[in-house]
Design an enzyme around this catalytic site. Structure first.
Site: not given
Ligand SMILES: Cc1cc2nc3c(=O)[nH]c(=O)nc-3n(C[C@H](O)[C@H](O)[C@H](O)COP(=O)(O)OP(=O)(O)OC[C@H]3O[C@@H](n4cnc5c(N)ncnc54)[C@H](O)[C@@H]3O)c2cc1C
Length: 338
Positions: A158, A236, A330
């Site tokens: 990520r 998320s 995130e």
């Protein structure tokens, strides 16, 4: 005046001072250059953004609607260059329809092709970095085009050079290398293997794999769906924490632990949240934890960005208090911090 809640999957965000909609590479570059040194915010699908209720005091550049720019076919596969504004899942579906394999586990991720390298999107055991050969960008600092090879993108879980230097590189197009084939790569994700009725490590037809991924995602509210308010989210909200072996040893024995090559350990943000007393459906004003997945913070209809931030703080504090681990967002926060 454009209201940014119309451009984000969380449906929050105040007005933009200036708003431009662009599609071609030359339009994107012209819009960036016209903004000069003023702040700009790039929005693709708006599916990984939490923008403040005050909006954005600069130029918002909305990149939408562009398509395959070039392709080189070989019998074993193809090299495809895709414009930043192309919808990610339309691209995935088109590769499968044309007999290419590889992207099937990344089916159903919302957003654009241009945003895919930013956080190195991933799902069900694969990341987009496995398929990217080049990323063509506009470097706002050098005021010039810069093309990155895969290794220059410095992809991590990520993360990438683009995410680490926010606002500097605007992705114009992405080049992918994918192979011909109707059979997936080995399925490494247990939940997906079970759904497909195979053992972890076995392969499955690409089409069946895509269908299984879409079903799993829909059941978790992780597919954008007007009628499913659990999907009015940014996916998320937190990344899975990467922790040292010493910290991992302090977690209860049933906490997930995925060893990484560098010796550290990845654990599950969802497990930590669930086990720190935060329940599905828990809300703060209009902000609500998804009823299907604790890792998604959603807008139950009339949430403000501030309420979402307060709910995120509550989750973070609960996990810190129970496990001494700080969750990192995130989602990209604009005009806000946790
Ligand atoms: C229901 C749901 C499920 C999700 N599931 C997943 C998942 O499984 N895996 C996963 O990795 N993510 C997931 N996400 C997050 C999101 O889909 C991805 O991060 C996606 O890549 C965001 O694309 P976007 O076009 O919507 O980006 P945006 O939200 O518009 O932008 C995200 C960030 O990238 C920047 N950006 C966008 N386009 C460009 C560009 N061309 N150049 C430079 N910067 C740019 C923006 O400024 C912002 O900082 C999910 C989101 C939702 C809502």
């Amino acid at each position: 005046m454009a209201n940014l809640n119309d451009y984000t999957s969380l449906r929050v965000g105040g007005p933009a001072k200036n708003f431009v909609e662009v599609s071609t590479e030359s339009e994107i570059v012209a819009a960036i250059e016209a903004a000069g040194d003023a702040p700009i915010l790039i929005i693709g699908g708006g599916s990984n953004l939490l923008i403040s209720d005050a909006g954005f005091e600069g130029t918002v550049i909305h990149i939408a609607n562009n398509h395959i720019e070039s392709e080189i076919d070989a019998c074993s596969g193809a090299t495809l260059t895709i414009g930043a504004g192309e919808n990610w899942d339309d691209f995935v579906a088109s590769t499968i329809a044309r007999g290419f394999a590889g992207l099937e586990t990344l089916s159903g991720i919302p957003g654009t092709v241009g945003a895919a390298p930013i956080q190195n999107i991933g799902a069900y055991g694969h990341e987009v970095s496995e398929f990217i050969t080049r990323v063509r960008t506009y470097d706002r600092q050098a005021k010039a085009i810069k093309t990155f090879t895969n290794s220059e993108c410095e992809f991590e879980y990520r993360n990438s050079i683009f995410k680490r230097t926010p606002g500097r590189y605007i992705v114009l197009s992405v080049q992918f290398q994918i192979r011909s084939g109707e059979i997936s790569t080995p399925i490494t994700y247990a939940e997906l293997a079970t759904k497909l009725g195979i053992a972890v490590g076995e392969k499955a037809p690409v089409l069946a794999t895509r269908a299984a991924v879409l079903e799993l995602r829909a059941a978790k509210g992780m597919l954008l769906n007007e009628d499913d308010q659990d999907s009015w989210s940014a996916g998320s909200f937190f990344t899975n924490p990467i922790i040292s072996q010493e910290v991992a040893a302090t977690l209860p024995h049933d906490a997930p632990r995925w060893p990484l090559e560098d010796g550290r350990v990845k654990t599950s943000a969802a497990w930590l949240i669930q086990n720190s007393g935060i329940e599905k459906g828990h809300s703060h004003g209009g902000a609500r934890i998804s009823s299907k997945h604790v890792l998604a913070l959603t807008n139950s209809g009339d949430a403000t960005a501030e309420e979402l931030v307060q709910l995120a703080r509550e989750v973070r504090i609960a996990v810190e208090a129970k496990f001494a681990i700080t969750l990192e967002p995130e989602v990209n926060l604009v005009g806000l911090s946790l």
